[in-house]
Design a protein around this motif. Structure first.
Motif, PDB file in Angstrom:
ATOM      1  N   ILE A  58       0.850  -1.191   0.000  1.00  0.00           N
ATOM      2  CA  ILE A  58       0.000   0.000   0.000  1.00  0.00           C
ATOM      3  C   ILE A  58       0.889   1.246   0.000  1.00  0.00           C
ATOM      4  N   HIS A  59       0.546   2.196  -0.846  1.00  0.00           N
ATOM      5  CA  HIS A  59       1.308   3.444  -0.911  1.00  0.00           C
ATOM      6  C   HIS A  59       1.188   4.199   0.422  1.00  0.00           C
ATOM      7  N   PRO A  60       2.249   4.909   0.834  1.00  0.00           N
ATOM      8  CA  PRO A  60       2.208   5.662   2.091  1.00  0.00           C
ATOM      9  C   PRO A  60       0.994   6.596   2.151  1.00  0.00           C
ATOM     10  N   GLY A  61       0.314   6.549   3.271  1.00  0.00           N
ATOM     11  CA  GLY A  61      -0.830   7.421   3.494  1.00  0.00           C
ATOM     12  C   GLY A  61      -2.096   7.007   2.751  1.00  0.00           C
ATOM     13  N   GLN A  62      -2.096   5.861   2.104  1.00  0.00           N
ATOM     14  CA  GLN A  62      -3.233   5.445   1.286  1.00  0.00           C
ATOM     15  C   GLN A  62      -3.987   4.238   1.861  1.00  0.00           C
ATOM     16  N   SER A  63      -3.718   3.894   3.097  1.00  0.00           N
ATOM     17  CA  SER A  63      -4.336   2.701   3.682  1.00  0.00           C
ATOM     18  C   SER A  63      -5.855   2.767   3.701  1.00  0.00           C
ATOM     19  N   ALA A  64      -6.414   3.875   4.112  1.00  0.00           N
ATOM     20  CA  ALA A  64      -7.879   3.995   4.188  1.00  0.00           C
ATOM     21  C   ALA A  64      -8.503   3.882   2.798  1.00  0.00           C
ATOM     22  N   ALA A  65      -7.910   4.546   1.822  1.00  0.00           N
ATOM     23  CA  ALA A  65      -8.434   4.479   0.452  1.00  0.00           C
ATOM     24  C   ALA A  65      -8.309   3.062  -0.101  1.00  0.00           C
ATOM     25  N   PHE A  66      -7.180   2.387   0.163  1.00  0.00           N
ATOM     26  CA  PHE A  66      -6.980   1.015  -0.294  1.00  0.00           C
ATOM     27  C   PHE A  66      -8.029   0.088   0.321  1.00  0.00           C
ATOM     28  N   ARG A  67      -8.251   0.233   1.617  1.00  0.00           N
ATOM     29  CA  ARG A  67      -9.237  -0.617   2.294  1.00  0.00           C
ATOM     30  C   ARG A  67     -10.658  -0.374   1.761  1.00  0.00           C
ATOM     31  N   ALA A  68     -10.956   0.841   1.372  1.00  0.00           N
ATOM     32  CA  ALA A  68     -12.270   1.119   0.779  1.00  0.00           C
ATOM     33  C   ALA A  68     -12.421   0.380  -0.549  1.00  0.00           C
ATOM     34  N   VAL A  69     -11.360   0.346  -1.334  1.00  0.00           N
ATOM     35  CA  VAL A  69     -11.389  -0.411  -2.588  1.00  0.00           C
ATOM     36  C   VAL A  69     -11.551  -1.906  -2.291  1.00  0.00           C
ATOM     37  N   CYS A  70     -10.880  -2.387  -1.270  1.00  0.00           N
ATOM     38  CA  CYS A  70     -11.010  -3.800  -0.886  1.00  0.00           C
ATOM     39  C   CYS A  70     -12.468  -4.145  -0.580  1.00  0.00           C
ATOM     40  N   GLU A  71     -13.134  -3.288   0.168  1.00  0.00           N
ATOM     41  CA  GLU A  71     -14.552  -3.523   0.486  1.00  0.00           C
ATOM     42  C   GLU A  71     -15.392  -3.595  -0.781  1.00  0.00           C
ATOM     43  N   LYS A  72     -15.108  -2.734  -1.727  1.00  0.00           N
ATOM     44  CA  LYS A  72     -15.836  -2.729  -2.998  1.00  0.00           C
ATOM     45  C   LYS A  72     -15.576  -4.030  -3.768  1.00  0.00           C
ATOM     46  N   TYR A  73     -14.316  -4.468  -3.812  1.00  0.00           N
ATOM     47  CA  TYR A  73     -13.964  -5.711  -4.515  1.00  0.00           C
ATOM     48  C   TYR A  73     -14.671  -6.906  -3.883  1.00  0.00           C
ATOM     49  N   VAL A  74     -14.725  -6.946  -2.567  1.00  0.00           N
ATOM     50  CA  VAL A  74     -15.402  -8.052  -1.879  1.00  0.00           C
ATOM     51  C   VAL A  74     -16.891  -8.049  -2.235  1.00  0.00           C
ATOM     52  N   ALA A  75     -17.517  -6.892  -2.223  1.00  0.00           N
ATOM     53  CA  ALA A  75     -18.943  -6.806  -2.558  1.00  0.00           C
ATOM     54  C   ALA A  75     -19.202  -7.260  -3.995  1.00  0.00           C
ATOM     55  N   TRP A  76     -18.347  -6.854  -4.933  1.00  0.00           N
ATOM     56  CA  TRP A  76     -18.525  -7.256  -6.333  1.00  0.00           C
ATOM     57  C   TRP A  76     -18.304  -8.764  -6.490  1.00  0.00           C
ATOM     58  N   LEU A 117     -15.570 -19.101  -4.560  1.00  0.00           N
ATOM     59  CA  LEU A 117     -15.689 -19.878  -3.318  1.00  0.00           C
ATOM     60  C   LEU A 117     -15.409 -19.022  -2.085  1.00  0.00           C
ATOM     61  N   TYR A 118     -14.417 -18.146  -2.187  1.00  0.00           N
ATOM     62  CA  TYR A 118     -14.065 -17.251  -1.090  1.00  0.00           C
ATOM     63  C   TYR A 118     -13.271 -16.081  -1.655  1.00  0.00           C
ATOM     64  N   TYR A 119     -13.320 -14.961  -0.946  1.00  0.00           N
ATOM     65  CA  TYR A 119     -12.625 -13.772  -1.407  1.00  0.00           C
ATOM     66  C   TYR A 119     -12.476 -12.830  -0.224  1.00  0.00           C
ATOM     67  N   GLY A 120     -11.270 -12.408   0.068  1.00  0.00           N
ATOM     68  CA  GLY A 120     -11.074 -11.488   1.181  1.00  0.00           C
ATOM     69  C   GLY A 120      -9.662 -10.954   1.226  1.00  0.00           C
ATOM     70  N   PHE A 121      -9.461  -9.961   2.066  1.00  0.00           N
ATOM     71  CA  PHE A 121      -8.157  -9.316   2.213  1.00  0.00           C
ATOM     72  C   PHE A 121      -7.664  -9.456   3.643  1.00  0.00           C
ATOM     73  N   SER A 122      -6.363  -9.679   3.776  1.00  0.00           N
ATOM     74  CA  SER A 122      -5.715  -9.689   5.082  1.00  0.00           C
ATOM     75  C   SER A 122      -4.525  -8.729   5.012  1.00  0.00           C
ATOM     76  N   GLY A 163       0.370  -4.638   8.463  1.00  0.00           N
ATOM     77  CA  GLY A 163       0.757  -3.237   8.303  1.00  0.00           C
ATOM     78  C   GLY A 163       0.298  -2.724   6.952  1.00  0.00           C
ATOM     79  N   GLU A 164       1.239  -2.280   6.137  1.00  0.00           N
ATOM     80  CA  GLU A 164       0.925  -1.728   4.815  1.00  0.00           C
ATOM     81  C   GLU A 164       1.077  -2.767   3.699  1.00  0.00           C
ATOM     82  N   LEU A 165       1.193  -4.034   4.073  1.00  0.00           N
ATOM     83  CA  LEU A 165       1.236  -5.133   3.118  1.00  0.00           C
ATOM     84  C   LEU A 165      -0.123  -5.825   3.137  1.00  0.00           C
ATOM     85  N   ALA A 166      -0.708  -6.007   1.961  1.00  0.00           N
ATOM     86  CA  ALA A 166      -2.031  -6.628   1.869  1.00  0.00           C
ATOM     87  C   ALA A 166      -1.959  -7.881   1.020  1.00  0.00           C
ATOM     88  N   HIS A 167      -2.776  -8.831   1.387  1.00  0.00           N
ATOM     89  CA  HIS A 167      -2.902 -10.088   0.644  1.00  0.00           C
ATOM     90  C   HIS A 167      -4.367 -10.293   0.320  1.00  0.00           C
TER      91      HIS A 167
END
Length: 120
Positions: A16-34, A42-47, A50-54
């Protein structure tokens, strides 16, 4: 070895780019909903570490993964606005990997062939 399991899993890792965690997490929520509306997902989610996302994602087969990519195509660019893809792994049976190699070549994934296993 062969397996009757057709499941394909994908594991992209994002820095995640510095200072962009909240914006990144908002995109994650959108991706999960879609993704939740896809019958082959079968499953889809983010873990996070820190600033590393999977992104943990699994599909019934290669066709379901390709349908997933088409479903997210209108919003796929959003992830890159707030992060950098570090690496991506694709796991599945040989016939699925063969089907996916050309469509996913641009991502330069690491391919893992399923040799042993079962799925309930």
């Amino acid at each position: 070895m062969t397996t009757t399991d057709t499941c394909v899993s994908v594991s992209p890792y994002f820095q995640i780019h510095p200072g962009q965690s909240a914006a990144f997490r908002a995109v994650c929520e959108k991706y999960v909903a879609w993704s939740a509306r896809e019958p082959g997902c079968l499953y889809y989610g983010f873990s996070f570490d820190g600033e590393l996302a999977h992104c943990r994602e699994g599909f019934v087969d290669a066709d379901a993964l390709l349908a997933h990519i088409e479903n997210l195509r209108p919003i796929l660019h959003e992830m890159g606005e707030f992060s950098q893809l570090l690496r991506i792994e694709v796991h599945g049976p040989a016939q699925a990997l063969t089907k996916l190699k050309e469509p996913l070549a641009g991502l330069n994934p690491q391919w893992f062939e399923l040799a042993f296993g079962y799925r309930k």
